[in-house]
Scaffold this motif. Structure first.
Motif, PDB file in Angstrom:
ATOM      1  N   THR A 156       0.895  -1.196  -0.031  1.00 27.71           N
ATOM      2  CA  THR A 156      -0.167   0.021   0.044  1.00 27.71           C
ATOM      3  C   THR A 156       1.088   1.387  -0.038  1.00 27.71           C
ATOM      4  O   THR A 156       1.714   1.434   0.695  1.00 27.71           O
ATOM      5  CB  THR A 156      -0.957   0.047   1.062  1.00 27.71           C
ATOM      6  OG1 THR A 156      -1.630  -1.102   1.285  1.00 27.71           O
ATOM      7  CG2 THR A 156      -1.887   1.429   1.238  1.00 27.71           C
ATOM      8  N   LEU A 157       0.616   2.024  -0.883  1.00 31.16           N
ATOM      9  CA  LEU A 157       1.373   3.424  -0.969  1.00 31.16           C
ATOM     10  C   LEU A 157       0.241   4.459  -0.653  1.00 31.16           C
ATOM     11  O   LEU A 157      -0.685   4.569  -1.317  1.00 31.16           O
ATOM     12  CB  LEU A 157       1.787   3.732  -2.362  1.00 31.16           C
ATOM     13  CG  LEU A 157       2.716   2.748  -2.811  1.00 31.16           C
ATOM     14  CD1 LEU A 157       3.414   3.307  -4.183  1.00 31.16           C
ATOM     15  CD2 LEU A 157       4.153   2.470  -1.864  1.00 31.16           C
ATOM     16  N   PHE A 169       9.330  -4.098  -2.579  1.00 28.73           N
ATOM     17  CA  PHE A 169       8.408  -3.918  -1.613  1.00 28.73           C
ATOM     18  C   PHE A 169       7.826  -5.236  -1.072  1.00 28.73           C
ATOM     19  O   PHE A 169       7.246  -5.937  -2.019  1.00 28.73           O
ATOM     20  CB  PHE A 169       7.231  -3.102  -1.997  1.00 28.73           C
ATOM     21  CG  PHE A 169       7.588  -1.565  -2.356  1.00 28.73           C
ATOM     22  CD1 PHE A 169       7.603  -0.595  -1.301  1.00 28.73           C
ATOM     23  CD2 PHE A 169       8.006  -1.296  -3.609  1.00 28.73           C
ATOM     24  CE1 PHE A 169       7.979   0.702  -1.747  1.00 28.73           C
ATOM     25  CE2 PHE A 169       8.273   0.025  -4.208  1.00 28.73           C
ATOM     26  CZ  PHE A 169       8.317   1.001  -3.068  1.00 28.73           C
ATOM     27  N   GLY A 170       8.075  -5.683  -0.093  1.00 31.70           N
ATOM     28  CA  GLY A 170       7.752  -7.115   0.184  1.00 31.70           C
ATOM     29  C   GLY A 170       6.294  -6.994   0.641  1.00 31.70           C
ATOM     30  O   GLY A 170       5.518  -5.894   0.626  1.00 31.70           O
ATOM     31  N   MET A 171       5.696  -8.431   1.015  1.00 32.94           N
ATOM     32  CA  MET A 171       4.270  -8.472   1.144  1.00 32.94           C
ATOM     33  C   MET A 171       3.623  -7.485   2.225  1.00 32.94           C
ATOM     34  O   MET A 171       4.421  -7.352   3.234  1.00 32.94           O
ATOM     35  CB  MET A 171       3.833  -9.913   1.353  1.00 32.94           C
ATOM     36  CG  MET A 171       4.031 -10.678   0.021  1.00 32.94           C
ATOM     37  SD  MET A 171       3.355 -12.443   0.207  1.00 32.94           S
ATOM     38  CE  MET A 171       4.344 -13.032   1.792  1.00 32.94           C
ATOM     39  N   ASN A 172       2.464  -6.687   2.007  1.00 33.40           N
ATOM     40  CA  ASN A 172       1.794  -5.968   3.065  1.00 33.40           C
ATOM     41  C   ASN A 172       2.719  -4.954   3.721  1.00 33.40           C
ATOM     42  O   ASN A 172       2.370  -4.478   4.717  1.00 33.40           O
ATOM     43  CB  ASN A 172       1.437  -6.984   4.074  1.00 33.40           C
ATOM     44  CG  ASN A 172       0.064  -7.763   3.660  1.00 33.40           C
ATOM     45  OD1 ASN A 172      -0.705  -7.487   2.861  1.00 33.40           O
ATOM     46  ND2 ASN A 172       0.221  -9.088   3.952  1.00 33.40           N
ATOM     47  N   VAL A 174       3.730  -0.882   3.964  1.00 33.82           N
ATOM     48  CA  VAL A 174       3.246   0.272   3.752  1.00 33.82           C
ATOM     49  C   VAL A 174       3.757   1.438   3.811  1.00 33.82           C
ATOM     50  O   VAL A 174       4.758   1.767   4.397  1.00 33.82           O
ATOM     51  CB  VAL A 174       2.233   0.204   4.909  1.00 33.82           C
ATOM     52  CG1 VAL A 174       1.147   1.718   4.913  1.00 33.82           C
ATOM     53  CG2 VAL A 174       1.210  -0.773   5.019  1.00 33.82           C
ATOM     54  N   ILE A 175       3.708   2.243   2.831  1.00 34.10           N
ATOM     55  CA  ILE A 175       4.394   3.627   2.780  1.00 34.10           C
ATOM     56  C   ILE A 175       3.498   4.929   2.943  1.00 34.10           C
ATOM     57  O   ILE A 175       2.399   5.013   2.360  1.00 34.10           O
ATOM     58  CB  ILE A 175       4.884   3.836   1.166  1.00 34.10           C
ATOM     59  CG1 ILE A 175       5.824   2.650   0.917  1.00 34.10           C
ATOM     60  CG2 ILE A 175       6.023   5.066   1.118  1.00 34.10           C
ATOM     61  CD1 ILE A 175       6.994   2.433   1.737  1.00 34.10           C
ATOM     62  N   CYS A 191       6.518  -4.172   6.611  1.00 33.38           N
ATOM     63  CA  CYS A 191       7.336  -2.881   7.006  1.00 33.38           C
ATOM     64  C   CYS A 191       6.193  -1.572   6.652  1.00 33.38           C
ATOM     65  O   CYS A 191       5.682  -1.425   5.826  1.00 33.38           O
ATOM     66  CB  CYS A 191       8.532  -2.675   6.134  1.00 33.38           C
ATOM     67  SG  CYS A 191       9.641  -1.688   7.117  1.00 33.38           S
ATOM     68  N   TYR A 192       6.454  -0.914   7.753  1.00 30.88           N
ATOM     69  CA  TYR A 192       5.720   0.533   7.763  1.00 30.88           C
ATOM     70  C   TYR A 192       6.721   1.567   7.459  1.00 30.88           C
ATOM     71  O   TYR A 192       7.573   1.745   8.357  1.00 30.88           O
ATOM     72  CB  TYR A 192       4.998   0.909   8.921  1.00 30.88           C
ATOM     73  CG  TYR A 192       4.108   2.155   8.886  1.00 30.88           C
ATOM     74  CD1 TYR A 192       3.119   2.269   7.961  1.00 30.88           C
ATOM     75  CD2 TYR A 192       4.616   3.201   9.836  1.00 30.88           C
ATOM     76  CE1 TYR A 192       2.420   3.431   7.976  1.00 30.88           C
ATOM     77  CE2 TYR A 192       4.060   4.459   9.880  1.00 30.88           C
ATOM     78  CZ  TYR A 192       2.883   4.599   8.934  1.00 30.88           C
ATOM     79  OH  TYR A 192       2.372   6.035   8.940  1.00 30.88           O
TER      80      TYR A 192
END
Length: 220
Positions: A156-157, A169-172, A174-175, A191-192
């Motif tokens: 998610t971006l 970007f790994g699974m799930n 968030v940026i 990761c967030y």
């Protein structure tokens, strides 16, 4: 109506899967696989002929065939980028794929992007070349994506995020928008990211911990 003719670069399980998706959900028919001559160990793969990339123009001319890159994120997407550019030098169109379930309001979409089920690309998103966007990704409004990035399932971006080039970007993951993800950033699964990243940076979340003195039935 006759389907468009295409050849697949790569002898990978990803390439096999991509062939199934394209033939089931698009107007493109894969007619052969191609690979660098040094990796050509057989004349057939997945029921189709295999040709050396060095000979592609003689057998599958650029005015009749497009090429789709069936390679993943090896070496932070550099291998995918290298083959993309080599194919372009030979005058071929790089074929893309967008699954029919994708919801998009993009302002721009470059060449050779592969977008799987249920992805959402919001209002005025700009998408460069050669990106892979897996199922369930959400790229929010006015985000700008560069070239040769890999978005694993569920990424998610936030709005107005800028992703440069060759990121993973790994699974799930968030940026938080609006932030900039610099070239060759690796974002681990779950990761967030709440700030701009550094080029070639590696970002991972805290590890999950096994509670050795607990059983699942003690908790719920």
């Amino acid at each position: 109506m006759a389907k468009k003719k295409c050849v697949m670069f790569g002898l990978t399980t990803f390439a096999q899967m991509l062939r199934v998706y394209m033939e089931r959900y698009s107007d493109v028919e894969v007619e052969a696989y191609i690979v660098d001559a040094q990796y050509k160990n057989s004349d057939e793969f997945d029921g189709l002929p295999v040709e050396a990339f060095e000979n592609i123009e003689k057998v599958y001319p650029a005015d009749q065939y497009s090429v789709i890159i069936g390679l993943g994120y090896s070496k932070m997407n550099d291998l995918r980028k290298q083959k993309f550019l080599q194919v372009k030098e030979k005058g071929y169109v790089i074929q893309g794929f967008i699954h029919p379930s994708v919801i998009e309001s993009m302002k721009e979409c470059g060449e050779g992007n592969i977008i799987f089920e249920g992805a959402v690309l919001g209002y005025n998103v700009k998408l460069g070349n050669g990106n892979i966007i897996w199922n369930g990704c959400n790229i929010s409004h006015e985000s700008v994506i560069g070239d040769f990035n890999h978005f694993s399932a569920g990424t998610t971006l936030g709005g107005k995020t800028v992703v440069e080039n060759n990121c993973f970007f790994g699974m799930n993951s968030v940026i938080r928008g609006p932030k900039t993800v610099a070239d060759y950033t690796l974002v681990g699964a779950g990761c967030y990211i709440s700030d701009n990243t550094e080029p070639y940076g590696v970002y991972v979340p805290a590890r999950s911990v096994h509670l050795e003195n607990k059983k699942s039935t003690d908790m719920m």
